[in-house]
Scaffold this active site. Structure first.
Site, short mmCIF file in Angstrom:
data_model
loop_
_atom_site.label_atom_id
_atom_site.label_comp_id
_atom_site.label_asym_id
_atom_site.label_seq_id
_atom_site.Cartn_x
_atom_site.Cartn_y
_atom_site.Cartn_z
N HIS A 194 0.84 -1.21 0.00
CA HIS A 194 0.00 0.00 0.00
C HIS A 194 0.87 1.25 0.00
O HIS A 194 1.98 1.27 0.54
CB HIS A 194 -0.99 0.00 1.17
CG HIS A 194 -0.38 0.00 2.54
ND1 HIS A 194 0.09 1.16 3.13
CD2 HIS A 194 -0.15 -1.00 3.42
CE1 HIS A 194 0.56 0.85 4.33
NE2 HIS A 194 0.44 -0.45 4.54
N ASP A 231 -0.18 4.32 1.16
CA ASP A 231 -0.53 5.34 2.15
C ASP A 231 0.15 5.09 3.49
O ASP A 231 0.74 4.03 3.73
CB ASP A 231 -2.05 5.41 2.34
CG ASP A 231 -2.65 4.11 2.85
OD1 ASP A 231 -2.19 3.03 2.42
OD2 ASP A 231 -3.56 4.16 3.68
N GLU A 233 -4.97 1.85 2.77
CA GLU A 233 -4.94 0.64 3.58
C GLU A 233 -5.10 0.97 5.06
O GLU A 233 -5.56 0.14 5.84
CB GLU A 233 -3.63 -0.11 3.35
CG GLU A 233 -3.61 -1.53 3.94
CD GLU A 233 -3.07 -1.61 5.35
OE1 GLU A 233 -3.20 -2.70 5.97
OE2 GLU A 233 -2.55 -0.61 5.89
N GLU A 234 -4.70 2.19 5.45
CA GLU A 234 -4.65 2.54 6.87
C GLU A 234 -5.97 3.09 7.40
O GLU A 234 -6.02 3.57 8.54
CB GLU A 234 -3.55 3.58 7.12
CG GLU A 234 -2.14 3.12 6.75
CD GLU A 234 -1.58 2.06 7.70
OE1 GLU A 234 -2.32 1.59 8.58
OE2 GLU A 234 -0.40 1.72 7.55
N ASP A 291 6.35 1.12 7.56
CA ASP A 291 5.01 0.67 7.14
C ASP A 291 4.49 1.59 6.06
O ASP A 291 3.80 2.54 6.35
CB ASP A 291 4.10 0.63 8.36
CG ASP A 291 2.71 0.12 8.04
OD1 ASP A 291 2.49 -0.42 6.96
OD2 ASP A 291 1.83 0.29 8.89
N GLU A 331 4.22 -6.07 3.59
CA GLU A 331 4.12 -5.42 4.91
C GLU A 331 5.36 -5.74 5.72
O GLU A 331 5.96 -6.79 5.57
CB GLU A 331 2.89 -5.97 5.65
CG GLU A 331 1.55 -5.55 5.09
CD GLU A 331 1.11 -4.17 5.58
OE1 GLU A 331 1.78 -3.59 6.45
OE2 GLU A 331 0.09 -3.69 5.05
N HIS A 365 3.43 2.53 12.67
CA HIS A 365 2.53 3.53 13.26
C HIS A 365 3.17 4.25 14.44
O HIS A 365 2.50 5.04 15.08
CB HIS A 365 1.19 2.94 13.70
CG HIS A 365 0.42 2.32 12.58
ND1 HIS A 365 -0.91 2.03 12.67
CD2 HIS A 365 0.79 1.96 11.33
CE1 HIS A 365 -1.32 1.49 11.53
NE2 HIS A 365 -0.30 1.44 10.71
#
Lengths: 361, 361
Positions: free
Chosen positions: B76, B78, B132-133, B102, B161, B335
């Site tokens: 992803h 984003d 995705e987030e 990430d 990932e 994150h």
């Protein structure tokens, strides 16, 4: 006059109940008082016995009759936020709707007295002001006290806040603190690598739930404190442990405590947490022994209750002017969605003020 | 091409570390992927061996070599919200900055493989997708599965990932519920006439604080659940008891539970409260016994860990395609403000993939 667009019309020759209804139907949530202030200004402008001045959305209307005594009769024009409770409606002898109780009934009475009593036995300064329901720095009366303190000078002040038509004396103080909990962000799928600040606020809420408010008796009147979260906010994203949560707490304290003492108490209650004072206003001791207050109390029945809510009597108190609350409406209904004012109380409060000021009952 | 304004340039012939840095420096918080998608699209457009298609800010790039097997390699574009962690910077053999872990390190590897291996020993479908987030309905892969399911067909899928360069198998499911407490508004000076909904949320937070997450072992892999408040909100005005407070709770559940079972568990945990499901995505069982998965696992070292975070392996799992996570970066750092990716891991993951696809190590 900075603003005078189209505005609703108020007829001050009609009865106070109709006037209350008209005022309720002019939405005036704090910060949005332009329309109601325009209407009040326009309605008072035709009264030759009054000198009318405007400051923002605050109006001052004064008689100049050379009387021995000058009294202030004051009311705020704003309300708390809308809660699906407009327009006004009447039933069961009551007028219902946002601001009916707090405090457009009292404003209506003050406007009626202002417009229809050209020669009261005391000189009167009428104040209709903005932003009473929000932080102290926006309060119209507070701003006026700072910019033009001479306009507030008087021997006695009556705030027409709802008091069930009975004199309410003194008032409780209020302050707000922001209690902040801190954490460390982490992906919520691996929560054990972070610290959740919202979970940390659980202890703040637990202390609030366990708190026992004081009920001290002062000058024979029993006050009743309160400690309440009024806002809570926290969160970053739907999959992130939040690193901060803020609980805004409102402490209503009896007038035997100063703002400083009340804030110190908050530091004790939230010991171990980060707290910050965001707003405060001192209480006012009852002060019923001051002659002008005692005389008014005697004229309207001799009975007084303690005032729980903070009102601007504290500002007059701070200026050395004795002040009481006296207005139509049950103060317990203020800020409730279903607030209302009894029609009979609007009329009786007007009559009592009219008699005290030397008019026909 | 719906949008092709000025965009940053990506040079896919440079090494994967430099490419990771360039990708991190294109801010792409969920919902703001236009610039990064433009850059990726532009960089892939010059690769004659790839068919490139764009759907919103999601890109699909495919080889068509007629191989016996087709694999998906996906990442992803984003990131979670900015947290004062841009631009990227390098130190101690690591690249630091929002999205470094990430999962722009993984995206860089996939882009490098896509651009520099014109004849892999398996046909490859590269996917670079948006959102995705955030909530599942905005997820670019989910939207593609709904609009063009044929594009996802494959024998096996690798999601890049962060997995510390070790295969992570299965994934935990996720759901969010809004837990709402109700009260009755009242003036905070007379709190005893109302009910404070924020205080009512104290019990919700107490249950979260007391909750013991499960750690079930499945196919030899130990999962680790989590239950966390991710948002809390309540409040009407600074002097009003609030009549509602909403706690948004994110439950990460091991893949032995379905979404329905997980939601039922939430109903038990928050028994007596009003709850509403706002978002959910199922987990995926490890599935390492499927031949294509077993072959890949063998090729990259034979070791597997459980995947805690929800990832889109669950979507492939739902389509009947075995899928694993395999990418550079410690998943525990995802994150976090201080996320980083080790430079060596970016390089070694690229080499392992390159070897598996028949290239020179």
């Amino acid at each position: 006059m900075p603003d005078q667009p189209v505005h609703p019309t108020l007829d001050l020759t009609r009865d106070a109940v109709q006037l209350t209804e008209d005022l309720v139907n002019i939405e005036s949530v704090s910060g949005n008082e332009q329309a109601i202030a325009n209407a009040v200004q326009h309605a008072l402008a035709v009264c030759d016995h009054l000198e009318v001045q405007r400051f923002g959305h605050t109006l001052v209307a004064r008689t100049h009759l050379g009387r021995d005594e000058r009294v202030v009769i004051a009311g705020h024009l704003d309300t708390v936020p809308l809660n699906d409770n407009l327009p006004a409606r009447r039933d069961d002898g009551a007028l219902r709707g946002l601001g009916a109780c707090d405090m457009k009934g009292g404003v209506a009475v003050a406007l009626r007295i202002a417009a229809t009593m050209p020669e009261p036995n005391r000189d009167v300064t009428f104040l209709f002001y903005e932003c009473e329901e929000v932080e102290a720095e926006r309060n119209g009366l507070s701003k006026l006290a700072a910019s033009d303190p001479d306009l507030l000078q008087a021997d006695f002040a009556i705030l027409m806040e709802p008091s069930d038509g009975v004199v309410e004396a003194g008032c409780q103080g209020t302050l707000r603190v922001d209690v902040t909990t801190r954490g460390r962000r982490a992906h919520s799928a691996r929560a054990w690598t972070g610290v959740n600040a919202i979970h940390g606020a659980g202890e703040v809420l637990a202390r609030l739930n366990a708190y026992e408010p004081r009920r001290p008796v002062i000058d024979g009147l029993e006050y009743h404190e309160g400690l309440n979260a009024v806002f809570i906010t926290g969160g970053v994203a739907g999959n992130v442990l939040p690193d901060a949560c803020v609980v805004s707490v409102n402490y209503r304290f009896a007038p035997d405590r100063s703002v400083e003492e009340a804030y110190e108490h908050m530091r004790e209650v939230f010991d171990g947490f980060e707290i910050e004072l965001s707003d405060s206003a001192p209480g006012a001791l009852p002060g019923l022994s001051v002659p002008a207050a005692a005389a008014f109390l005697e004229a309207v029945g001799g009975r007084a209750n303690p005032k729980f809510g903070w009102t601007d009597v504290a500002r007059f108190s701070g200026l050395g002017i004795p002040a009481v609350n006296f207005g139509p409406g049950d103060p317990h209904l203020a800020h409730r969605q279903d607030e209302f004012v009894p029609l009979e109380q609007v009329r009786s409060v007007e009559e009592q003020l009219r008699t005290w000021l030397g008019g026909q009952a």
